[in-house]
Design a protein around this motif. Structure first.
Motif, PDB file in Angstrom:
ATOM      1  N   SER A 124      69.262  79.521  57.615  1.00 28.61           N
ATOM      2  CA  SER A 124      67.860  79.165  57.399  1.00 28.61           C
ATOM      3  C   SER A 124      66.971  79.738  58.508  1.00 28.61           C
ATOM      4  CB  SER A 124      67.732  77.648  57.353  1.00 28.61           C
ATOM      5  OG  SER A 124      66.467  77.268  56.972  1.00 28.61           O
ATOM      6  N   ARG A 125      67.436  79.648  59.760  1.00 31.47           N
ATOM      7  CA  ARG A 125      66.687  80.200  60.883  1.00 31.47           C
ATOM      8  C   ARG A 125      66.621  81.720  60.780  1.00 31.47           C
ATOM      9  NH1 ARG A 125      68.601  77.844  66.142  1.00 31.47           N
ATOM     10  NH2 ARG A 125      67.534  79.628  67.030  1.00 31.47           N
ATOM     11  N   SER A 129      73.384  75.937  55.601  1.00 31.93           N
ATOM     12  CA  SER A 129      73.530  76.260  57.015  1.00 31.93           C
ATOM     13  C   SER A 129      72.152  76.362  57.674  1.00 31.93           C
ATOM     14  CB  SER A 129      74.275  77.584  57.164  1.00 31.93           C
ATOM     15  OG  SER A 129      74.102  78.105  58.453  1.00 31.93           O
ATOM     16  N   GLU A 130      72.007  75.687  58.812  1.00 33.14           N
ATOM     17  CA  GLU A 130      70.743  75.770  59.548  1.00 33.14           C
ATOM     18  C   GLU A 130      70.565  77.159  60.157  1.00 33.14           C
ATOM     19  OE1 GLU A 130      70.046  72.619  62.364  1.00 33.14           O
ATOM     20  OE2 GLU A 130      70.519  71.086  60.861  1.00 33.14           O
ATOM     21  N   VAL A 163      65.159  72.122  61.510  1.00 30.13           N
ATOM     22  CA  VAL A 163      65.180  73.166  60.487  1.00 30.13           C
ATOM     23  C   VAL A 163      66.023  72.665  59.316  1.00 30.13           C
ATOM     24  CG1 VAL A 163      65.845  75.551  59.991  1.00 30.13           C
ATOM     25  CG2 VAL A 163      65.030  74.942  62.259  1.00 30.13           C
ATOM     26  N   ASP A 164      65.462  72.731  58.118  1.00 35.29           N
ATOM     27  CA  ASP A 164      66.221  72.339  56.936  1.00 35.29           C
ATOM     28  C   ASP A 164      67.277  73.394  56.647  1.00 35.29           C
ATOM     29  OD1 ASP A 164      64.717  70.060  56.548  1.00 35.29           O
ATOM     30  OD2 ASP A 164      63.264  71.060  55.228  1.00 35.29           O
ATOM     31  N   PRO A 165      68.504  72.976  56.301  1.00 34.57           N
ATOM     32  CA  PRO A 165      69.528  73.973  55.965  1.00 34.57           C
ATOM     33  C   PRO A 165      69.140  74.739  54.693  1.00 34.57           C
ATOM     34  CG  PRO A 165      70.370  71.729  55.695  1.00 34.57           C
ATOM     35  CD  PRO A 165      69.010  71.611  56.285  1.00 34.57           C
ATOM     36  N   ASP A 166      69.623  75.976  54.586  1.00 34.76           N
ATOM     37  CA  ASP A 166      69.240  76.794  53.423  1.00 34.76           C
ATOM     38  C   ASP A 166      69.953  76.275  52.169  1.00 34.76           C
ATOM     39  OD1 ASP A 166      71.437  79.288  52.652  1.00 34.76           O
ATOM     40  OD2 ASP A 166      71.814  78.027  54.404  1.00 34.76           O
TER      41      ASP A 166
END
Length: 156
Positions: free
Chosen positions: A23-24, A19-20, A11-14
């Protein structure tokens, strides 16, 4: 025969907090592929969280809220000789985190009469303070697992 396990996606960090986890959370809140709407809601909720909780940075407060909701054990149904038993099993950290994010989202959505941003912020603040519906759900899950401890030998 079981097929191979699905590999975990990176998952790319926001962009705002790098922060991953954030982002999640944006992905969990998103509906019908509307990521910009989801980002606006989550970032707005985190801004409200930052205003209400001043003793630590907003990212730390968010991480703590999610960590407070994360379940340590859960129940899995196992069929043994015609009977179904609820067997307590330890939760992997990735699954625990995704359960926590989903519970926070779901209980925020259930509230009525406020914008989603505010409802999400309220749920995060409650989780940070070890109260609210998501914490209640975690405690309920732990209590059920404790009650079914007798069946833990069916774990495999």
């Amino acid at each position: 025969m079981r097929r191979r396990r699905a590999e975990k996606r990176i998952v790319d960090p926001d962009p705002k907090y790098s922060s991953e986890l954030v982002s999640r959370f944006i992905a969990v809140v998103m509906q019908r592929g509307k990521k910009m709407v989801s980002e606006k809601i989550v970032y707005g909720a985190l801004d409200i969280l930052a205003q209400k909780i001043t003793e630590e940075p907003v990212l730390k407060a968010f991480n703590k809220a999610v960590d407070n909701v994360r379940p340590r054990v859960e129940l899995k149904a196992r069929r043994v000789g015609g009977a179904t038993y609820q067997v307590p099993i330890d939760v992997a950290s990735a699954r625990g985190t995704s359960l926590a994010l989903r519970w926070i989202r779901d209980f925020a959505r259930k509230k009525k009469g406020k914008p989603m941003m505010q409802k999400l912020a309220d749920e995060l603040i409650a989780a940070y303070k070890q109260e609210g519906a998501a914490i209640k759900k975690r405690d309920e899950t732990h209590k059920m697992a404790e009650a079914n401890k007798a069946f833990s030998h069916f774990r495999w």
